[in-house]
Design an enzyme around this catalytic site. Sequence first.
Site, mmCIF file in Angstrom:
data_model
loop_
_atom_site.group_PDB
_atom_site.id
_atom_site.type_symbol
_atom_site.label_atom_id
_atom_site.label_comp_id
_atom_site.label_asym_id
_atom_site.label_seq_id
_atom_site.Cartn_x
_atom_site.Cartn_y
_atom_site.Cartn_z
ATOM 1 N N HIS A 1 4.956 4.582 -0.570
ATOM 2 C CA HIS A 1 3.606 4.836 -0.043
ATOM 3 C C HIS A 1 3.305 6.329 0.113
ATOM 4 O O HIS A 1 2.426 6.698 0.885
ATOM 5 C CB HIS A 1 3.414 4.163 1.322
ATOM 6 C CG HIS A 1 3.312 2.668 1.268
ATOM 7 N ND1 HIS A 1 4.391 1.861 1.020
ATOM 8 C CD2 HIS A 1 2.253 1.833 1.409
ATOM 9 C CE1 HIS A 1 4.002 0.597 1.032
ATOM 10 N NE2 HIS A 1 2.704 0.547 1.257
ATOM 11 N N GLU B 1 -3.845 -6.018 -7.803
ATOM 12 C CA GLU B 1 -4.235 -4.697 -8.315
ATOM 13 C C GLU B 1 -4.567 -4.733 -9.798
ATOM 14 O O GLU B 1 -5.476 -4.039 -10.266
ATOM 15 C CB GLU B 1 -3.128 -3.668 -8.053
ATOM 16 C CG GLU B 1 -2.984 -3.254 -6.598
ATOM 17 C CD GLU B 1 -2.175 -4.227 -5.770
ATOM 18 O OE1 GLU B 1 -1.646 -5.214 -6.346
ATOM 19 O OE2 GLU B 1 -2.060 -4.022 -4.545
#
Lengths: 319, 325
Positions: B129, B60
């Site tokens: 999440h 990322e």
Amino acid sequence: MDKQFYSDLYRTMYRIRTFEKKIEEFSMKGEIPGFVHLYIGEEAIATGVCANLTHKDYIQSTHRGHGHTIAKGARTDRMMAELFGKSTGYCKGKGGSMHIADFSVGMLGANGIVGGGYTLATGAALAEKIKKTDNVSVVFFGDGASNRGTFHEALNMASAWNLPVVFVCENNEWASTTPYETTTAIKDISVRAKGYDVPGVIVDGNNVLEVYEVAAQAIERARKGLGPSLLEMKTYRIKGHYVGDPEMYRTAQEVHKRFEASDPIKRYEAQVLEGRLLTRKEIDQIIQEVDEEIEAAVKFALESPFPDESALYEDLYVD
Amino acid sequence: MREITFSQATLEAMTEEMRRDDTIFVMGEDIARQGGIFGQFKGLPDEFGTDRIMDTPISETAIIGAAIGAALAGMRPVADMHFADFMGITMDEVFNQMAKIRYMFGGQTKIPMVIRAPDGLIRSGAAQHSQSIEAWFNNIPGIKVVAPSNPSDAKGLLKAAIRSDDPIIYFENKDLYRQSGPVSEEEELLVEIGKARVVKEGRDVTIVSYSVMMQSALEAAGILEGEGYSVEVIDLITLSPFDEKTVIESVKKTHRLLIAHEAVKKGGLGGEVAAVVAEEAIDYLDAPIIRVGAKFTPVPFSPTLEEAYRPKTQEIVDGIRGMFK
């Protein structure tokens, strides 16, 4: 190589040295604000690498970035003004020593975050690949920065995608005030290249001609679309981590010994005189011209105004 | 007007913009082969190829960093974060690089990039999440944060974000992806960044909300209208820097304010909206400002706990009723 090539190398190295000495002087006097990190003793690396680049190529620099900026072709007067925090500086006084950039020559920025440049350089290389040019991107970083996770992410991505980016480690043996070997699992940063299936080369970073030649191969490889390389330039940090660093972690003797043995400018001077590539007179001419240039840069910086308070909100957003 | 899903709306935005401008490309995990975990990139590689729709390594930091670097080299990258929660990994690139580069280099360059960040609660996604993290970025000058609440804005806002020369974080709520709504087929469907929208006019109280919580805000407004209250509802759309003027003008008219978001209430964007109103319009207020947001815990896994964590329509209704007691 013609005379111009050899004299340009000398001029760039000497320009960096002279600029840095001036910066040290004004920083010690408190006239240059902020944190300043000097490149003295490491001039051969930026000089030798950037001699292979055009203004269409990119570099990403570090907190110790004046040398890279000069070698990439930036003007010393606008750099000097920036370091003094003046409105005529490259960044209108908003960046300073650690955040200097000159986009007009492909110098995409010094970086106050150690290890902050790898992914940006990788992205610039990706852009050139997408645009199908043969431009390359070079990222400079230190031995300390090679322990950042960004090193891994960027090298893997660059290698997996065959991007035209050259990773240039300036191993000056000091990660801030810590000897790198006490915090680094390996002695040679270049061995990490194996983990990314890219060439890893150890270079005498204080020999500008060797730096130039090895960088030329890596850059040529990148231009041909053959992917990244990892070059480890062995050097030594002559000055403290920052101007004003009391350097309690090493002796002045040790530093003196290393500098005497391997000052890159002295070494190059000996090489060009011995090889009859430049004459003493030609070198003296360069010295005189650069001394005048840096004096003029200081004058320009001192005479320039500080930014007006109204500039505070400028350049925050485009839209 | 035809109805399409929120996910389809973002896909249309990408397709139209990528056809219009070949400097736009997309990077992210699982977007090319798989089409994105919510189908929001489905089919794009067929038209634009894998040079412009790129599956990245699970890196990322490098995704955001490379997007910034590509922007510096003249491209208009869109970086997909898979889940907004993963942005924690990229924070140096987001707040020290992306947000700072234009300003600290004195405006020499611009960073025309978009980070797409799917956020919010989704059927027991749990602690890592499911978060809504927009408040983190409210404190960072140099970036803009937007969040659409319906398919039409999802398209118009994404197109506007891609065309913007500033770095933009585009929060797209995961629960909204499958929902359908009317979306104009006009190609120049653009939502102005920096401007809130009064979605429903009213006289007695203002509800400020955004993203998925807009549905609760409108539902609550419907209930309260049935009880005789006239409720104004504002969709912020741009969360940072938010449209202070529209909010202040509304509060000066209604004299009451409630802010609702799915993110944790403590330290949330509601606090900033409340503070601005307190500074600029406290004399107009006839009741204390109320904030509705999630509980101050990580998002729990079990459905019963997730439901207990979630801010609800009823809290908005009760809060507003209380203002008139």
